[in-house]
Design a protein around this motif. Structure first.
Motif, PDB file in Angstrom:
ATOM      1  N   GLU A  13      -7.779  -6.502  -0.626  1.00 55.33           N
ATOM      2  CA  GLU A  13      -7.009  -5.908  -1.713  1.00 55.33           C
ATOM      3  C   GLU A  13      -5.684  -5.371  -1.167  1.00 55.33           C
ATOM      4  N   GLU A  14      -4.699  -5.364  -2.014  1.00 49.26           N
ATOM      5  CA  GLU A  14      -3.392  -4.850  -1.622  1.00 49.26           C
ATOM      6  C   GLU A  14      -3.471  -3.339  -1.422  1.00 49.26           C
ATOM      7  N   PRO A  15      -2.825  -2.796  -0.393  1.00 48.95           N
ATOM      8  CA  PRO A  15      -2.845  -1.340  -0.203  1.00 48.95           C
ATOM      9  C   PRO A  15      -2.291  -0.612  -1.418  1.00 48.95           C
ATOM     10  N   LYS A  16      -2.843   0.553  -1.690  1.00 45.85           N
ATOM     11  CA  LYS A  16      -2.432   1.318  -2.860  1.00 45.85           C
ATOM     12  C   LYS A  16      -0.965   1.731  -2.758  1.00 45.85           C
ATOM     13  N   GLU A  17      -0.484   1.992  -1.536  1.00 45.78           N
ATOM     14  CA  GLU A  17       0.905   2.402  -1.386  1.00 45.78           C
ATOM     15  C   GLU A  17       1.856   1.285  -1.805  1.00 45.78           C
TER      16      GLU A  17
ATOM     17  N   ALA B 173       1.160  -1.241  -3.859  1.00 44.26           N
ATOM     18  CA  ALA B 173       1.045  -1.458  -5.301  1.00 44.26           C
ATOM     19  C   ALA B 173       1.840  -0.407  -6.079  1.00 44.26           C
ATOM     20  N   ALA B 174       1.763   0.857  -5.643  1.00 46.86           N
ATOM     21  CA  ALA B 174       2.510   1.909  -6.332  1.00 46.86           C
ATOM     22  C   ALA B 174       4.018   1.718  -6.167  1.00 46.86           C
TER      23      ALA B 174
END
Length: 222
Positions: free
Chosen positions: A156-160, A162-163
Motif C-alpha cells: 500500500e502507498e504510505p499515508k504521507e 497519499a495525503a
C-alpha cells in the motif's frame, strides 16, 4: 573388536584430502571488509537537524546510556505583531556504547527520524571510557547509513504520500477554478463594455510581413 592400528590416522588424512579439494571461504578481514546486511545493528548515527530534544530516546532507553543536554532560546516572531516563541537547542548528545545493548528502542521511538542504524562496527577502544561517543562522532556515522530498501510493488502507498498527493490535487483544482473564474469575469466585463474579449498570450495574432508570413515584434519577417 579392537580398532585397526592406524585407523585414526587414516580417517584424519581422509578428512584432510577432502578439504584440500574444496574452495576456501576465508574472509580476509581487515584487508577485505565484510558485506553486512543493510539492517545490521552496528552503531547509532545521529541526524542532528531533526533532533528536537524531546528526550524520548533517553527516557525509553532501558540502559540509560543516552546523555542529552540542551538550553532554551527565544525565537523572534515570524510576522510583525506576532508572539515570541522559545525552542530547545541541543548542546550535547552522547551515547555510551559500553552500556548500550543495541535493542533499537531509541531509534523506534524517535518521532522525528533523528536516529538511524549504521553498519559501522569498527569502534573498539582500549579504554572503556572512550566508548562514550559525542554528537560529532555520531554525526560522522550518519553518512554511512544505507538507503532504505525499496517498497514492495504490491504494498500500500504510505499515508504521507497519499495525503501529500491529495493536498496537491486539491490545490491544483482550486487554482484552476480561480483561473476559470477570472476568465469568466473578464469576458463578462468585456461584453458589458462592448469590447472584444482579451485573448491569451499564446493565441494573440502576430504581425505579418509583406508576403503574409509571421513576422517579429518589430514587423520584420521571422
Amino acid at each position: 573388536m579392537p580398532p585397526f592400528p592406524g585407523s585414526g590416522l587414516a580417517k584424519g588424512l581422509a578428512v584432510t584430502l577432502r578439504t584440500m579439494t574444496r574452495k576456501s571461504h576465508t574472509a580476509q578481514y581487515p584487508d577485505v571488509q565484510p558485506e553486512l546486511p543493510p539492517r545490521s545493528r552496528g552503531v547509532i548515527g545521529l541526524f542532528e537537524e531533526n533532533c528536537t530534544v524531546c528526550m524520548l530516546c533517553a527516557r525509553e532507553c532501558p540502559d540509560w546510556c543516552i546523555y542529552i543536554d540542551s538550553h532554551k532560546e527565544t525565537v523572534p516572531p515570524a510576522a510583525p505583531g506576532g508572539r515570541e516563541r522559545s525552542r530547545n537547542v541541543l548542546d550535547r548528545f552522547a551515547i555510551d556504547f559500553s552500556l548500550c545493548m543495541y535493542c533499537g528502542i531509541c531509534i523506534e521511538v524517535c518521532p522525528f527520524d533523528a536516529l538511524f542504524w549504521s553498519p559501522e562496527f569498527e569502534y573498539a577502544e582500549t579504554d572503556i571510557r572512550d566508548l562514550t561517543h559525542e554528537r560529532d562522532k555520531l554525526r560522522e556515522w550518519m553518512w554511512t547509513v544505507p538507503e532504505p530498501p525499496a517498497l514492495d510493488p504490491g504494498a500500500e502507498e504510505p499515508k504521507e504520500l497519499a495525503a501529500a498527493r491529495k493536498t496537491a490535487d486539491k490545490l491544483a483544482a482550486q487554482r484552476a477554478a480561480e483561473q476559470e473564474a477570472e476568465r469568466a469575469t473578464e469576458q463578462a466585463a468585456a461584453q458589458a463594455s462592448g469590447e472584444p474579449p482579451a485573448q491569451a498570450p499564446d493565441e494573440a495574432p502576430g504581425r505579418n510581413g509583406a508576403d503574409g508570413t509571421p513576422g517579429t515584434a518589430e514587423g520584420g519577417t521571422a
